[in-house]
Design a protein around this motif. Structure first.
Motif, PDB file in Angstrom:
ATOM      1  N   TYR A 134      79.965   5.604  27.425  1.00  0.00           N
ATOM      2  CA  TYR A 134      78.707   6.071  26.845  1.00  0.00           C
ATOM      3  C   TYR A 134      78.962   7.261  25.926  1.00  0.00           C
ATOM      4  O   TYR A 134      79.868   8.067  26.150  1.00  0.00           O
ATOM      5  CB  TYR A 134      77.731   6.493  27.944  1.00  0.00           C
ATOM      6  N   ALA A 135      78.142   7.366  24.889  1.00  0.00           N
ATOM      7  CA  ALA A 135      78.185   8.519  23.988  1.00  0.00           C
ATOM      8  C   ALA A 135      76.746   8.857  23.598  1.00  0.00           C
ATOM      9  O   ALA A 135      75.842   8.024  23.732  1.00  0.00           O
ATOM     10  CB  ALA A 135      79.007   8.209  22.741  1.00  0.00           C
ATOM     11  N   THR A 136      76.529  10.066  23.127  1.00  0.00           N
ATOM     12  CA  THR A 136      75.199  10.458  22.701  1.00  0.00           C
ATOM     13  C   THR A 136      75.299  11.426  21.538  1.00  0.00           C
ATOM     14  O   THR A 136      76.269  12.189  21.441  1.00  0.00           O
ATOM     15  CB  THR A 136      74.401  11.108  23.846  1.00  0.00           C
ATOM     16  N   ALA A 137      74.308  11.377  20.654  1.00  0.00           N
ATOM     17  CA  ALA A 137      74.243  12.315  19.533  1.00  0.00           C
ATOM     18  C   ALA A 137      73.537  13.597  19.933  1.00  0.00           C
ATOM     19  O   ALA A 137      73.350  14.488  19.113  1.00  0.00           O
ATOM     20  CB  ALA A 137      73.523  11.664  18.347  1.00  0.00           C
ATOM     21  N   GLY A 138      73.136  13.709  21.192  1.00  0.00           N
ATOM     22  CA  GLY A 138      72.443  14.896  21.663  1.00  0.00           C
ATOM     23  C   GLY A 138      70.950  14.660  21.809  1.00  0.00           C
ATOM     24  O   GLY A 138      70.455  13.538  21.700  1.00  0.00           O
ATOM     25  N   VAL A 139      70.218  15.728  22.040  1.00  0.00           N
ATOM     26  CA  VAL A 139      68.763  15.650  22.205  1.00  0.00           C
ATOM     27  C   VAL A 139      68.144  15.151  20.909  1.00  0.00           C
ATOM     28  O   VAL A 139      68.467  15.625  19.822  1.00  0.00           O
ATOM     29  CB  VAL A 139      68.200  17.032  22.585  1.00  0.00           C
ATOM     30  N   ILE A 140      67.238  14.174  21.015  1.00  0.00           N
ATOM     31  CA  ILE A 140      66.631  13.601  19.816  1.00  0.00           C
ATOM     32  C   ILE A 140      65.142  13.884  19.699  1.00  0.00           C
ATOM     33  O   ILE A 140      64.520  13.536  18.702  1.00  0.00           O
ATOM     34  CB  ILE A 140      66.850  12.073  19.754  1.00  0.00           C
TER      35      ILE A 140
END
Length: 658
Positions: free
Chosen positions: A364-370
């Motif tokens: 899993y990866a995330t670009a941060g709070v959206i």
């Protein structure tokens, strides 16, 4: 494993009775013991000769050369795209020792996208280092996974090489799988020599053995299969897809139709995950309707909802809309075989994060709070959405409809931030101070001072400066990308996937880049009659700029996330500054006054339903509600539209996450 055994026996027979191929002239392969195998890969474009006309079968192979061979062998190359823009940060090389002007940059980038290579902890790839046997095993195993080949480890015996303990733990499972499949073998003394090097003829045999499993010949083309213990098991074979599908439809045990170990049809629920760039077509004919501006495309790893399939196409739902993709461009994953799936989650302070799952690397990866999490969310629970607004729980039950403000904000609006405030954010929030990124240690933020340019184009072109800033940060990785450094290109203009650096347009200054981006976005994407108009908001692959702007199906969400984080840093002057509505009918007239009628009062029409509008006020005329809105046609400052009344509801308030 019957096919693998047959293949190995066939290989032994070939090696004992080779026949020389017809060639136009003798070269250093002529008469060589593995001439046939190497020429087969040359024909496929996997192996290339050297400038002096030789092929050097005994030459040792580097990591860069092997990456190219794997990408070519398993058909994982980038496809030429029709996108005018793409995310330069997402497509640009992150390895510090792989310059984008080298021949091996694009193959290595393709290998990264496919989840084949990871590099070293210090962000290097070491392209000129010789590839080791254990590294080869992992790259080939990952490539096979990318093509949908999954091996059940329960059926794979443990390694029995005398030097098994010398195999690095990161590679041991892959060596075990490829040994079991007969793709790699040990030495005569029962060693594997994991740190050993390989020559080109050895790599040729390895690639051909892997291809035989990924693209195997089968007695009958289609198989009706069941799912057991996390793997597919062939139940019956058929000559046609229709026969296999009919069998599955009436079977209590078979749930799938496969061809060459690739799932073509699923009777139950599941995902369609893109394995390469693909257009999403409006009908099963797989032809583009050039009369419509809705012509979306996605890149590898994009998740779509599976709705049905034939051997030619897969019917999918993408961002709330139904379309069709070629069968060979997606991997079908039944619910029973899912190892993970992208999901949304609320943080303990009420913000929203999107965790994006890579089905190749299983990470899993995330670009941060959206943005702000929907009110109905519970901290820690997982929620799922195909469009980023309509959410379900793990059982598929709808939880809420909740839109992100910045994702749906009409981009003809103005930000409340000044040029000085934009520069303060660029300086104080710069995330790469004293870090090496793209070959340079950053001691200052490169975009400080551009605030005045963003505000200037906002005033001249009516393109929100806060959006443009977020767009530039995403595409250029805060101005650190090589394209931004070398070409002053902050928006990835002409940086198509596959050759982003060399294709990117060159500008004299950041100012010129910002002006050109505003002009192009304004004319093509945010103009009602523009070539790529699907609403002048960020959106997704269903509506908005994201439909035609970039291949990343989450591009709009990521830009909106940048806007949210910047707004939070600067004091939340923009979030919820406007009231947002949304049209629910195509061809809605926007007029010069509330209650106006007749063709001469129409300023413009929105061709599509689902276009967000910024509501400046409302009034009642003859019992009907009219809205005053920011004009979608930038020739006008404001316009009026019939909202609701006896004729129906044409504009409704947009349910926002708050």
């Amino acid at each position: 494993m019957k096919k693998t055994v047959i293949f190995i026996l066939a290989m032994l027979l070939v090696l004992s009775s080779l026949t020389q191929l017809q060639t136009s002239a003798a070269d250093d392969l002529t008469g060589y013991v593995y001439e046939k195998e190497m020429r087969e890969l040359i024909e496929l474009g996997v192996l290339n000769g050297y400038p002096d006309g030789t092929y050097q079968p005994k030459r040792k192979v580097t990591r860069a050369e092997f990456a190219k061979m794997v990408v070519k062998s398993f058909e994982l190359e980038s496809q030429v795209q029709s996108a005018e823009f793409t995310s330069a940060a997402a497509t640009e090389m992150t390895f510090t020792d792989v310059p984008m002007d080298k021949w091996y940059a694009v193959p290595i980038l393709d290998a990264v996208k496919a989840g084949i290579v990871n590099g070293y902890p210090n962000d290097t790839f070491k392209p000129d280092a010789l590839i080791t046997r254990e590294q080869m095993a992992s790259m080939v195993a990952r490539a096979m996974k990318a093509k949908g080949i999954v091996t059940d480890l329960k059926e794979v015996p443990q390694l029995a090489f005398a030097d098994t303990a010398l195999i690095h733990n990161d590679h041991k499972e892959d060596v075990r799988i490829l040994t079991h499949l007969g793709i790699i073998k040990g030495n005569e003394n029962n060693t594997f020599a994991p740190k050993g090097e390989s020559e080109r003829w050895m790599v040729a045999l390895l690639m051909l053995r892997g291809r035989e499993i990924v693209f195997p010949p089968v007695p009958k083309e289609f198989q009706a299969s069941s799912i057991k213990d996390g793997a597919t098991v062939v139940v019956e074979e058929f000559d046609t897809f229709a026969e296999a599908q009919k069998y599955v439809a009436g079977s209590s045990t078979a749930q799938l139709v496969e061809r060459s170990s690739q799932i073509l049809y699923m009777k139950g629920e599941g995902l369609a995950v893109a394995n390469k760039f693909t257009e999403v077509f409006p009908t099963e004919t797989l032809k583009t309707d050039w009369n419509t501006k809705y012509r979306p495309y996605v890149t590898a790893n994009a998740e779509m909802k599976y709705l049905g399939a034939t051997d030619k196409y897969v019917k999918v739902e993408l961002a709330g809309k139904v379309g069709y993709v070629p069968a060979n461009t997606v991997n079908l994953l039944p619910k029973q075989l899912l190892t993970g799936q992208s999901y949304y989650q609320m943080t303990t302070n009420g913000e929203l994060i999107h965790y994006i799952y890579n089905h190749n690397t299983k990470a899993y990866a995330t670009a941060g709070v959206i943005g702000v999490a929907p009110e109905a969310f519970q901290a820690g629970a997982k929620y799922y959405s195909w469009d980023g607004a309509n959410f379900t729980d793990a059982t598929g039950k709808k939880v809420t409809e909740s839109h992100q403000y910045f994702n749906k904000l009409q981009l003809a609006t103005k930000t409340n931030y000044t040029a000085e405030e934009l520069d303060r954010y660029l300086k104080e929030a710069f995330p790469y101070y004293n870090r090496q990124v793209h070959g340079k240690v950053w001691t200052e933020s490169p975009l400080v001072g551009t605030g005045e340019f963003f505000k200037a184009v906002e005033a001249e072109y009516k393109v929100n400066a806060f959006y443009l800033l977020a767009h530039a940060l995403h595409e250029s990785q805060w101005g650190t990308s090589l394209i931004a450094q070398d070409k002053k290109n902050l928006f990835g203009l002409n940086a198509v996937d596959g050759d982003a650096y060399n294709g990117a347009k060159i500008y004299a200054s950041y100012k010129d880049s910002i002006i050109h981006a505003a002009q192009h976005v304004n004319g093509s994407y945010q103009k009602v009659t523009g070539t790529n108009y699907n609403g002048s908001f960020l959106g997704n692959k269903g509506m908005g700029m994201n439909v035609r702007y970039a291949s990343d199906h989450l591009w709009g969400e990521k830009i909106a996330g940048h806007m949210y984080r910047a707004d939070k840093f600067l004091g939340k002057k923009d979030l919820y500054a406007y009231n947002l509505g949304i049209t629910n009918t195509p061809g809605l007239n926007f007029r010069n006054a509330a209650g106006a009628t007749g063709a001469d009062t129409v300023l413009y029409k929105t061709p599509l339903a689902g276009i967000p509008v910024v509501i400046l006020g409302e009034t009642t005329v003859s019992g009907a509600k009219w809205y005053k809105v920011v004009s979608e046609d930038k020739a006008y400052t404001e316009a009026f539209a019939y909202g609701a009344g006896s004729l129906g509801t044409y504009i409704k308030l947009l349910p926002l996450a708050k």
